[in-house]
Design a protein around this motif. Structure first.
Motif, PDB file in Angstrom:
ATOM      1  N   SER A 105       0.864  -1.058   0.090  1.00 29.11           N
ATOM      2  CA  SER A 105      -0.187  -0.227  -0.347  1.00 29.11           C
ATOM      3  C   SER A 105       0.975   0.926  -0.055  1.00 29.11           C
ATOM      4  O   SER A 105       1.598   0.751   0.227  1.00 29.11           O
ATOM      5  CB  SER A 105      -0.197   0.019   1.080  1.00 29.11           C
ATOM      6  N   ASP A 169      -0.759   5.843  -6.289  1.00 27.56           N
ATOM      7  CA  ASP A 169      -2.163   4.961  -6.401  1.00 27.56           C
ATOM      8  C   ASP A 169      -3.110   5.746  -7.342  1.00 27.56           C
ATOM      9  O   ASP A 169      -3.850   6.142  -7.129  1.00 27.56           O
ATOM     10  CB  ASP A 169      -3.082   3.907  -5.085  1.00 27.56           C
ATOM     11  N   THR A 172      -6.758   2.312  -6.936  1.00 26.35           N
ATOM     12  CA  THR A 172      -7.740   1.463  -6.088  1.00 26.35           C
ATOM     13  C   THR A 172      -7.524   2.142  -4.714  1.00 26.35           C
ATOM     14  O   THR A 172      -7.217   1.620  -3.344  1.00 26.35           O
ATOM     15  CB  THR A 172      -6.871  -0.327  -5.425  1.00 26.35           C
ATOM     16  N   LYS A 175      -4.603   1.150  -2.058  1.00 24.14           N
ATOM     17  CA  LYS A 175      -4.337   0.000  -1.550  1.00 24.14           C
ATOM     18  C   LYS A 175      -3.232  -0.338  -1.939  1.00 24.14           C
ATOM     19  O   LYS A 175      -2.573  -1.429  -1.400  1.00 24.14           O
ATOM     20  CB  LYS A 175      -5.301  -0.693  -2.128  1.00 24.14           C
ATOM     21  N   HIS A 176      -2.517   0.373  -3.352  1.00 22.36           N
ATOM     22  CA  HIS A 176      -1.728  -0.555  -4.141  1.00 22.36           C
ATOM     23  C   HIS A 176      -0.497   0.535  -4.336  1.00 22.36           C
ATOM     24  O   HIS A 176      -1.219   1.915  -5.196  1.00 22.36           O
ATOM     25  CB  HIS A 176      -1.581  -1.470  -5.267  1.00 22.36           C
TER      26      HIS A 176
END
Length: 208
Positions: A105, A169, A172, A175-176
């Motif tokens: 993340s 990111d 998402t 999250k990533h």
């Protein structure tokens, strides 16, 4: 004549020592010194003075990462998805790395960077923050989510340096982490560098 020769030899020895200390040739040491002096005397980066240009890079004959960077800054491709932009005196820098791959993340990526910086001379973590911003990339729908890490450190040649990194990111909501965007300069350049960082965040994209 002997006195003159002694002076020349002594001067040569001093220059050679300077070159060896920083791992460069004596002629390059003089250039490095002039650049350092130029960086110290350069006015602070003014946000109003900046204009931007589109840049895309990647594999030969292909575009993998794109961004809007300050016009006139030198472009250097470091790897397929990694590049930097610097001004003529190497005082200011924008660096974009699109090879993170979303393995962790954005928050974890920032935590990992703090650990990696642990032994940096004069390190001071100024702030950590999370945020989102609307992407200006025409084909991008989700907002850009990021975790920012801002810090200062001491550089032997250039003095106090100010750095702000965003782990970004574009897919998402944080999250990533897919992209790292970093700006760097002197503490007095913060306003201009923050503008560069904001522009890059809104326009950065993984293309193909």
């Amino acid at each position: 004549m002997k006195k003159l020769s002694a002076r020349v030899l002594a001067g040569t020895a001093i220059l050679a020592s300077a070159g060896l200390l920083v791992g460069i040739a004596p002629s390059d040491a003089a250039v490095t010194t002039r650049a350092a002096v130029s960086a110290h005397t350069k006015p602070a980066l003014n946000p109003a003075s900046l204009s931007y240009t589109y840049k895309c890079w990647g594999h030969p004959d292909n575009c993998n990462v794109s961004v809007y960077a300050p016009k006139g800054w030198k472009f250097t491709q470091l790897s397929v998805a990694h590049a930097k932009f610097t001004d003529s005196s190497n005082t200011w820098m924008l660096r974009v790395d699109g090879s993170l791959g979303g393995k962790v993340s954005t928050n974890t990526a920032a935590q990992q960077r703090v650990k990696a910086l642990h032994s940096t001379p004069g390190l001071k973590i100024v702030s950590r923050a999370h945020g989102t911003v609307k992407s200006e990339v025409p084909w991008s729908t989700p907002p850009v989510a990021y975790t920012s890490l801002t810090y200062t450190y001491r550089d032997g040649a250039r003095g106090q340096r100010w750095v702000s990194t965003r782990f970004v990111d574009t897919y998402t909501q944080g999250k990533h982490a897919y992209i790292e965007i970093t700006v760097a300069g002197r503490p007095q350049d913060q306003a201009g560098l923050n503008r560069v960082l904001a522009k890059a965040t809104q326009w950065v994209a993984l293309v193909g």
